[in-house]
Design a protein around this motif. Structure first.
Motif: not given
Length: 714
Positions: A258-269
């Motif tokens: 699992w290699d990833f660069a980005g963004a998430t929302f509060p509450g997401s794993p």
């Protein structure tokens, strides 16, 4: 007699004390206890770069998920607790009446029931991710008890995290607008349909993006259209800058691939958009008709509804909302109703049942993670074909030079013969659809001849250059696909077509464009403003002169920009809602009054009026509503300035060179620690954001090495 009154006073005082104690302690005792996730040790390392962006390394995927939660809590534990309170239906106890509205909706939609029914069916690796994320939040709460805002909120478990997804997902396609309209006896908003007339659409407190201003831009450019044989993808989401759906940037790596660069929302794993080594995607909000409303036929006492000629019991459940008033939390009883169709709202016009895409489903939790780990276009499409994400466009690019647009939605499997855009009869069971249409019926455009793809919340039938349009006749009208174009979409097509071959600088110029196309509502609105009779009001005459001289750009360089910024937003708002344009005289008069009062001029500089404000940071901005450089929503401050709170948010430029090597750059409006005023990363990206600049994403350990500012194991 005096003794009697004394005893009564003492007794009353005791009662009041007991009542006060009860109001203090009842809510956390009444709340359901949650078992912590299974005990497990996590092997995770967090490295912070120059801008505080967390790079999270773990041996396993759950290790990384644990680290995501802990790192995010370090930067914004306050918001994460609000998301947690939503999932436990305790927002009212934390935030008062507005929070209690969200709690009511969670009860109405039976979010915890969905989790009870569906959680155990999720794959074991997904449940492990959710438990790990909950454990990371619990660990931070244990270490920082002074920051915990609500007694008994922790520990969380994986089911709590899943509940957050189930609650928030339908609000990205307008469910809160429908619920609010029903609660207020107002006309219903119709997604995918024509412009509306009628009353103002009411809303409950938004859980997702504010429905009237859901937005985003996305661009993908194939190597053949590039000057340098590079594949390019631009992620340009328009989200609130603070709160439960504000982006949080991160980079993740696990030894399980699992290699990833980005963004998430509060509450997401895991991240929701960005890129891995070989592919990436971004999202824009789409507006299909994914919500159906049924009017029920009730018996005399309202306890039953008719279905196929028989009476059925209307399910009724008493729930208690805890509403914070000062130091107390007051219990407030409500009743939620449910029929075979779904949740039911009773109002002055009757009882209405709601059915919406993704109802009683948690597959999105699985799908998003499979997208994260897809290695090529085939694997990515296989993950998309899982059809768990209820709605949102996906714009894709990869190292092989593929580009694509998927108009993703869980289109209800409706039967022909009914008016699906109106209120449906609730007494016919054949209208209660049970699933959604198949993946093969979802609109998708792959590798168009123009060499580029764009979406700016417009119809999917126009996603590229002339000649590459999808044919609306190829898709059933029962899907409820919108036909709207936005100013941003018109501008993007025009700029791409004029540009010829695209390089990085040209693509950035398109993304930051601040112009309005002289078409559609913009032209109609300007004409309406200029058609007004001044009737002796010299300020209207002066304003109209500025409007005539305006260059249709909100770059802050020409005359009339601040005036037009404020005038265009009301028109854009009503156009987006498919409603008639507002009253031109009323809007112009209000705008004149505001500029005169606060700036002493109808033509102050745009950057004087439009501001990026966070703590002591106060910077000028450009752009406006429905421009590609989006400054969409703002708060009017005491000094008359407009402090933007919604628009361009997390921006990421991604490239794969001719050899397939990935590189990216990004920026946020404030910084990584938006609720930590003492952090050096509270606003350290703000000046870059204002200047249309970005910072490098250090995707590999080698690239990160020279930019490591902190390394630790939580």
């Amino acid at each position: 007699m005096l003794r009697l009154f004394t005893r009564l006073a003492i007794g009353l005082a005791v009662i009041l004390v007991v009542a006060a104690i009860g109001l203090f302690v009842w809510e956390p005792l009444f709340a359901e206890d949650a078992a912590p996730p299974p005990a497990r040790s996590y092997d995770v390392e967090i490295i912070r770069d120059d801008y505080g962006v967390p790079h999270i390394y773990g041996k396993t995927d759950p290790d990384v998920s644990y680290g995501i939660a802990y790192a995010h809590a370090e930067d914004d534990f306050s918001t994460l607790q609000e998301v947690a309170a939503m999932t436990r239906m305790r927002m009212g106890a934390m935030n008062g009446q507005d929070g209690a509205k969200i709690d009511f909706v969670a009860h109405l939609l039976d979010i915890r029931g969905t989790v009870d029914r569906k959680y155990k069916a999720l794959p074991a690796d997904i449940r492990a991710l959710l438990d790990a994320y909950a454990a990371g939040l619990n660990h931070y709460a244990d270490e920082h008890p002074e920051e915990v805002r609500l007694s008994g909120l922790f520990p969380l478990n994986g089911e709590d995290i899943a509940a957050g997804f189930a609650l928030r997902s339908p609000f990205f396609f307008g469910l809160d607008s429908v619920l609010g309209a029903l609660a207020e006896d107002n006309d219903l908003p119709i997604e995918g349909g024509p412009k509306l007339t009628g009353k103002e659409v009411a809303r409950i407190t938004p859980i997702g993006p504010e429905p009237d201003m859901n937005g985003s831009n996305a661009f993908a450019v194939a190597p053949a259209r590039s000057t340098d044989n590079v594949t390019r993808l631009v992620s340009n989401s328009h989200q609130p800058w603070r709160g439960g759906v504000a982006w949080y940037e991160l980079v993740v790596h696990s030894e399980e691939g699992w290699d990833f660069a980005g963004a998430t929302f509060p509450g997401s794993p895991y991240p929701f958009l960005g890129h891995n080594k070989t592919l990436g995607w971004t999202n824009t909000v789409n507006r299909p008709d994914l919500i159906d409303v049924f009017k029920l036929v009730l018996n005399e006492d309202g306890s039953q509804y008719r279905l196929d000629g028989q009476w059925r019991d209307l399910e009724a459940k008493r729930v208690w909302l805890g509403v914070k008033f000062g130091p107390f939390t007051v219990p407030f009883p409500q009743t939620v109703y449910r029929s075979a169709h779904g949740p039911v709202i009773k109002n002055g016009k009757g009882a209405f049942a709601i059915r919406y895409a993704g109802i009683d489903d948690l597959k999105m939790l699985d799908q998003y993670f499979r997208l994260n780990k897809a290695r090529d276009f085939a694997e990515w499409q296989a993950a998309m074909a899982m059809q768990g994400v209820p709605a949102t466009n996906f714009i894709y690019a990869d190292a092989q030079g593929n580009i694509a647009m998927v108009y993703n939605a869980l289109f209800p499997a409706r039967k022909p013969g009914a008016d699906w855009r109106g209120i449906l009869p609730g007494d016919r069971s054949e209208l209660i659809w049970k699933g959604h249409v198949g993946w093969d019926q979802v609109p998708m455009l792959v590798n168009p001849s123009s060499g580029y793809i764009m979406n700016a919340n417009n119809t999917p039938y126009v996603a590229s250059g002339p000649g590459d349009e999808l044919d609306p006749a190829g898709f059933s009208p029962l899907l409820g696909i919108e036909s709207d174009m936005t100013n941003r979409a018109r501008q993007a097509i025009k700029l791409f077509e004029a540009a010829g071959k695209i390089d990085a600088a040209t693509l950035a110029k398109i993304k930051y464009d601040v112009g309005y196309d002289k078409a559609d509502y913009a032209t109609e609105w300007v004409a309406a403003l200029l058609a007004l009779k001044p009737e002796g009001n010299t300020q209207i005459t002066e304003a109209q002169a500025l409007i005539r001289a305006w260059d249709w750009q909100l770059d802050g360089k020409g005359t009339g920009d601040a005036l037009m910024l404020m005038l265009m937003r009301p028109a854009m708002r009503e156009s987006y809602r498919r409603k008639p344009l507002p009253d031109a005289r009323e809007v112009l008069t209000e705008t004149i009054d505001h500029l005169t009062k606060h700036f002493g001029s109808l033509d102050p500089k745009l950057g004087t009026v439009l501001r990026l404000r966070q703590g002591k940071t106060d910077l000028p901005l450009d752009g406006g509503s429905d421009t590609l450089r989006a400054s969409t929503l703002w708060d009017v401050e005491d000094d008359g300035r407009l402090a933007v709170r919604h628009g361009d948010s997390f921006i990421q430029f991604i490239e794969w060179d001719a050899a397939g090597k990935v590189a990216s750059r990004s920026v946020q409006p404030f910084g990584s620690a938006t609720t930590r005023p003492d952090s050096p990363h509270y606003t350290d990206q703000a000046q870059m954001f204002v200047n249309h600049q970005t910072k490098p994403v250090h995707f590999t350990r080698e690239a990160l090495a020279a930019h490591t500012k902190r390394r630790y194991r939580p």
